[in-house]
Design an enzyme around this catalytic site. Structure first.
Site, PDB file in Angstrom:
ATOM      1  CE  LYS A   1     -24.009 -24.448  47.492  1.00  0.00           C
ATOM      2  NZ  LYS A   1     -25.304 -24.533  48.208  1.00  0.00           N
TER       3      LYS A   1
ATOM      4  N   GLY B   1     -31.997 -31.398  47.672  1.00  0.00           N
ATOM      5  CA  GLY B   1     -31.589 -31.042  49.035  1.00  0.00           C
ATOM      6  C   GLY B   1     -30.092 -31.038  49.295  1.00  0.00           C
ATOM      7  CB  THR B   2     -27.065 -31.381  47.145  1.00  0.00           C
ATOM      8  OG1 THR B   2     -27.556 -30.403  46.232  1.00  0.00           O
ATOM      9  CG2 THR B   2     -27.218 -32.753  46.554  1.00  0.00           C
ATOM     10  N   GLY B   3     -27.747 -28.813  48.691  1.00  0.00           N
ATOM     11  CA  GLY B   3     -27.203 -27.551  49.218  1.00  0.00           C
ATOM     12  C   GLY B   3     -27.601 -27.320  50.668  1.00  0.00           C
ATOM     13  CB  CYS B   4     -30.855 -27.710  52.448  1.00  0.00           C
ATOM     14  SG  CYS B   4     -31.864 -26.740  51.315  1.00  0.00           S
TER      15      CYS B   4
ATOM     16  CB  THR C   1     -29.020 -34.376  43.532  1.00  0.00           C
ATOM     17  OG1 THR C   1     -29.763 -33.833  42.420  1.00  0.00           O
ATOM     18  CG2 THR C   1     -28.047 -35.416  43.040  1.00  0.00           C
TER      19      THR C   1
HETATM   20  N1  LIG Z   1     -23.776 -35.630  41.600  1.00  0.00           N
HETATM   21  C1  LIG Z   1     -23.019 -35.253  42.616  1.00  0.00           C
HETATM   22  N2  LIG Z   1     -22.105 -36.100  43.143  1.00  0.00           N
HETATM   23  C2  LIG Z   1     -21.336 -35.735  44.180  1.00  0.00           C
HETATM   24  N3  LIG Z   1     -21.402 -34.528  44.777  1.00  0.00           N
HETATM   25  C3  LIG Z   1     -22.292 -33.632  44.308  1.00  0.00           C
HETATM   26  C4  LIG Z   1     -23.153 -33.938  43.208  1.00  0.00           C
HETATM   27  N4  LIG Z   1     -23.972 -32.852  42.982  1.00  0.00           N
HETATM   28  C5  LIG Z   1     -23.628 -31.919  43.900  1.00  0.00           C
HETATM   29  N5  LIG Z   1     -22.618 -32.354  44.688  1.00  0.00           N
HETATM   30  C6  LIG Z   1     -22.025 -31.663  45.841  1.00  0.00           C
HETATM   31  O1  LIG Z   1     -23.110 -31.373  46.722  1.00  0.00           O
HETATM   32  C7  LIG Z   1     -22.880 -30.150  47.408  1.00  0.00           C
HETATM   33  C8  LIG Z   1     -24.045 -29.196  47.143  1.00  0.00           C
HETATM   34  O2  LIG Z   1     -23.814 -28.577  45.882  1.00  0.00           O
HETATM   35  P1  LIG Z   1     -24.903 -28.110  44.844  1.00  0.00           P
HETATM   36  O3  LIG Z   1     -24.175 -27.309  43.841  1.00  0.00           O
HETATM   37  O4  LIG Z   1     -25.689 -29.296  44.372  1.00  0.00           O
HETATM   38  O5  LIG Z   1     -25.825 -27.226  45.788  1.00  0.00           O
HETATM   39  P2  LIG Z   1     -27.194 -26.516  45.500  1.00  0.00           P
HETATM   40  O6  LIG Z   1     -27.375 -26.286  44.050  1.00  0.00           O
HETATM   41  O7  LIG Z   1     -27.240 -25.330  46.398  1.00  0.00           O
HETATM   42  O8  LIG Z   1     -28.252 -27.570  45.989  1.00  0.00           O
HETATM   43  P3  LIG Z   1     -29.876 -27.426  46.078  1.00  0.00           P
HETATM   44  O9  LIG Z   1     -30.433 -28.225  44.975  1.00  0.00           O
HETATM   45  O10 LIG Z   1     -30.204 -28.009  47.406  1.00  0.00           O
HETATM   46  O11 LIG Z   1     -30.218 -25.971  45.963  1.00  0.00           O
HETATM   47  C9  LIG Z   1     -21.527 -29.650  46.913  1.00  0.00           C
HETATM   48  O12 LIG Z   1     -20.532 -30.096  47.794  1.00  0.00           O
HETATM   49  C10 LIG Z   1     -21.397 -30.303  45.539  1.00  0.00           C
HETATM   50  O13 LIG Z   1     -20.066 -30.401  45.097  1.00  0.00           O
HETATM   51  C1  LIG Z   2     -37.746 -24.777  51.250  1.00  0.00           C
HETATM   52  C2  LIG Z   2     -36.582 -24.997  50.348  1.00  0.00           C
HETATM   53  N1  LIG Z   2     -35.389 -24.440  50.670  1.00  0.00           N
HETATM   54  C3  LIG Z   2     -34.321 -24.629  49.877  1.00  0.00           C
HETATM   55  C4  LIG Z   2     -34.397 -25.380  48.726  1.00  0.00           C
HETATM   56  C5  LIG Z   2     -33.149 -25.584  47.886  1.00  0.00           C
HETATM   57  O1  LIG Z   2     -33.307 -25.659  46.593  1.00  0.00           O
HETATM   58  C6  LIG Z   2     -35.666 -25.938  48.403  1.00  0.00           C
HETATM   59  N2  LIG Z   2     -35.865 -26.696  47.281  1.00  0.00           N
HETATM   60  N3  LIG Z   2     -36.741 -25.728  49.235  1.00  0.00           N
END
Ligand SMILES: Nc1ncnc2c1ncn2[C@@H]1O[C@H](COP(=O)(O)OP(=O)(O)OP(=O)(O)O)[C@@H](O)[C@H]1O
Ligand SMILES: Cc1ncc(CO)c(N)n1
Length: 264
Positions: free
Chosen positions: A175, A208-211, A206
């Protein structure tokens, strides 16, 4: 009434409702599946950060998993925050004995920089969890922690993917959300390569994007899609959820898991 596809999340609870188990269950509902949960840890968390967390005993994680899988059954599993080496190894063993695709989000650090995984668990993630993943979905910080590869531009994504694939997941989705410019992710199994590109939304909400992305992939896999189809559909869902993210509290608000349900 036929039952919808069943998807299981094995993850931590986010009291603020934007990430973790809460994000996963909302995403699974929004994508037309029946979401179920194995709680690994409870966080006290809000828009400002993680104020504390408490891990559950491995026995409680195993018992929840068996209750769900042995009776209800699962068509896909997603893992998130696993907190410790003991829980990483417990969950890896459970996944190895389950006949369903596994989306492994190797959660290391929250968006605010709070650690959600003990440093002593990294080796278990590399050698036990990644090998049983159908798709692993590390962000750039997790790639650096797990492989030592630092990604600073799109050109580095392929090298990062190869380094993660070396630990044995079938597919890896790197990602690139933390880069500048378009939000570009790279999906590969070592032979096929798919670049997923979306416009970057200038929205600070943003959380929770990854989850959300990982559980959307699991939901689409449970519906019978291939990995590339599931990842493409999940990327579309999370991109819109980010565009619709809203302010809550004084810090970083959540993405909108329910964007499809809002009126025009
Ligand atoms: N500002 C943004 N606009 C559009 N897409 C985004 C943006 N930020 C992240 N993404 C997309 O969101 C998805 C999750 O990526 P990200 O790198 O944010 O995950 P993460 O860091 O694991 O998230 P978390 O904060 O939940 O741990 C990917 O598909 C990424 O390209
Ligand atoms: C419980 C939990 N899982 C995953 C993430 C991702 O960053 C978070 N902020 N909290």
């Amino acid at each position: 009434m036929t039952a919808p596809p069943r998807v299981l999340t094995v993850a931590g609870s986010d009291s603020g409702g934007g990430a973790g188990i809460q994000a996963d269950l909302k995403t699974m509902l929004a994508l037309g599946t029946h979401g179920m949960s194995v709680v690994t840890a409870v966080t006290a968390q809000n828009s400002l950060g993680v104020q504390g967390f408490w891990e559950l005993p491995a026995e409680a994680v195993r018992a929840q998993y068996r209750s769900v899988v042995d009776d209800i059954g699962v068509q896909a599993v997603k893992t998130g925050m696993l907190a410790s080496a003991e829980l990483v190894e417990t969950v890896a063993d459970l996944l190895a004995g389950t006949d369903a695709p596994a989306v492994v989000d190797p959660v290391g650090v929250s968006k605010h920089g709070d650690s959600l995984l003990a440093a002593s668990a990294l080796d278990s993630v590399r050698t036990k969890l990644l090998p049983v993943a159908t798709v692993a979905t590390p962000n750039l910080d997790e790639v650096a922690q797990l492989t030592g590869v630092e990604v600073t531009s799109e050109d580095d994504l392929r090298r990062a993917a190869a380094a993660v694939l070396a630990y044995g997941p079938q597919w890896v989705l790197i990602k690139g959300g933390h880069l500048r410019g378009d939000a570009v992710d790279l999906l590969t199994d070592g032979s096929e390569e798919h670049v997923l590109r979306a416009p970057r939304h200038d929205n600070r909400h943003t959380h929770g994007t990854g989850c959300t992305l990982a559980s959307a992939i699991a939901a689409q896999l449970a519906k019978g899609q291939s990995v590339p189809e599931a990842v493409a559909a999940a990327k579309e869902y999370v991109t819109e959820a980010i565009a619709a993210g809203f302010a809550l509290g004084d810090g970083i608000g959540p993405v909108d898991h329910g964007w499809r349900f809002r009126g025009a």
